[in-house]
Design an enzyme around this catalytic site. Structure first.
Site, PDB file in Angstrom:
ATOM      1  CG  HIS A   1      42.842  11.228  30.271  1.00  0.00           C
ATOM      2  ND1 HIS A   1      43.903  12.084  30.473  1.00  0.00           N
ATOM      3  CD2 HIS A   1      43.335  10.204  29.532  1.00  0.00           C
ATOM      4  CE1 HIS A   1      44.978  11.620  29.877  1.00  0.00           C
ATOM      5  NE2 HIS A   1      44.673  10.464  29.302  1.00  0.00           N
TER       6      HIS A   1
ATOM      7  CG  HIS B   1      50.618   7.751  32.013  1.00  0.00           C
ATOM      8  ND1 HIS B   1      51.845   8.273  31.656  1.00  0.00           N
ATOM      9  CD2 HIS B   1      49.794   7.998  30.974  1.00  0.00           C
ATOM     10  CE1 HIS B   1      51.758   8.828  30.460  1.00  0.00           C
ATOM     11  NE2 HIS B   1      50.529   8.676  30.025  1.00  0.00           N
TER      12      HIS B   1
HETATM   13  O1  G3P Z   1      44.107   6.844  25.770  1.00  0.00           O
HETATM   14  C1  G3P Z   1      44.195   8.211  25.494  1.00  0.00           C
HETATM   15  C2  G3P Z   1      45.324   8.871  26.230  1.00  0.00           C
HETATM   16  O2  G3P Z   1      45.317   8.442  27.556  1.00  0.00           O
HETATM   17  C3  G3P Z   1      46.655   8.593  25.607  1.00  0.00           C
HETATM   18  O3  G3P Z   1      47.697   9.324  26.167  1.00  0.00           O
HETATM   19  O4  G3P Z   1      49.668   9.557  27.619  1.00  0.00           O
HETATM   20  O5  G3P Z   1      47.437  10.209  28.454  1.00  0.00           O
HETATM   21  O6  G3P Z   1      48.003   7.811  28.157  1.00  0.00           O
HETATM   22  P1  G3P Z   1      48.214   9.223  27.667  1.00  0.00           P
HETATM   23 MG    MG Z   2      46.139   6.782  28.595  1.00  0.00          MG
END
Ligand code: G3P
Ligand code: MG
Length: 249
Positions: A14, A56
């Protein structure tokens, strides 16, 4: 491309390197690779002058040395920010990367990429178009293509219009009315769901629709075991120190 699934690795890091490195930086991707990861999720939006880069939040304060909305600054200014020091002094000087730089890194190592289109509110369609067009231009023919995902259906529409052959996935954080029909209507190959939404009936419904199933953000071992028992294809995790993809291939 839309009728087949993305060949999904079981484990996806992630934001590049989970919680071990400053999110959405090249340093994070390097840390992910050092932990054996071969597939990455990252968040991409546009600078004021339309360059896709990794960030983000809509604003700069949390993860960079900048201030205000990212969409209000040109890439020349954004590229000079520090996107590492917020996490620890050892990461100081790490810049926010362009999408181009991340694609070059992944192609050089043969790694897979899931690009989450994270538009600044109000810029959904253009962001989807520009990110998809950039990926189609940058990605090497014959390699597994990047997976484009978004919570924003308009961004996925934009991506489809600009680069229809690139695989798309609808992200869902809640089970809103019509999410499965929306994923089908957008020609998605997969749904990426908050792992808490996934149960046997929903996974069965996704399979029935011919869609792949990915889950985020899976950080606990018991959650991972539950999801793998359900037959989920891919798990996006912050805990690259806990889950070793090479052992689970
Ligand atoms: O793409 C999965 C996840 O990254 C979505 O949530 O807020 O971490 O970008 P976020
Ligand atoms: Mg994400």
């Amino acid at each position: 491309m839309t009728s087949s699934r993305w060949p999904c690795p079981r484990w996806i890091a992630h934001r590049g390197g989970g919680t071990l490195a400053p999110e959405n930086t090249l340093a994070a991707f390097r840390v992910g690779a050092a932990h054996g990861y071969r597939a990455y999720e990252c968040d991409v939006k546009l600078s004021r002058d339309g360059l896709p880069f990794l960030l983000h939040d809509a604003t700069l304060e949390r993860t960079t040395s900048g201030q205000g909305r990212a969409a209000d600054q040109d890439w020349a200014a954004l590229s000079r920010l520090d996107a590492g020091r917020w996490m620890a002094p050892a990461w100081a000087g790490e810049p926010p990367p362009s999408l181009d730089a991340i694609v070059a890194h992944c192609l050089a190592l043969g790694h897979r990429l899931n690009v989450e289109i994270k538009p600044t509110p109000g810029d959904e369609v253009r962001t989807g178009e520009v990110v998809a067009a950039a990926l189609e231009r940058l990605w090497r023919p014959g390699e597994v293509p990047p997976l484009l995902s978004s919570f924003q259906t308009q961004a996925l529409e934009g991506a489809r219009a600009a680069a229809p052959a690139l695989p798309r996935a609808l992200l869902i954080d809640t089970a809103w009315d019509g999410w499965l029909d929306a994923a089908r209507g957008l020609g998605c190959v997969a749904v990426v769901a908050n792992h808490r939404l996934l149960d046997a009936p929903r996974v069965a419904a996704l399979r029935e629709a011919g869609l792949g199933v990915l889950a985020y953000t899976v950080n606990e071992t018991d959650d991972a075991q539950r999801l793998l028992a359900l037959g989920v294809d891919g798990l996006i995790t912050d805990r690259i120190d806990r889950f070793a993809p090479a052992l689970d291939a």
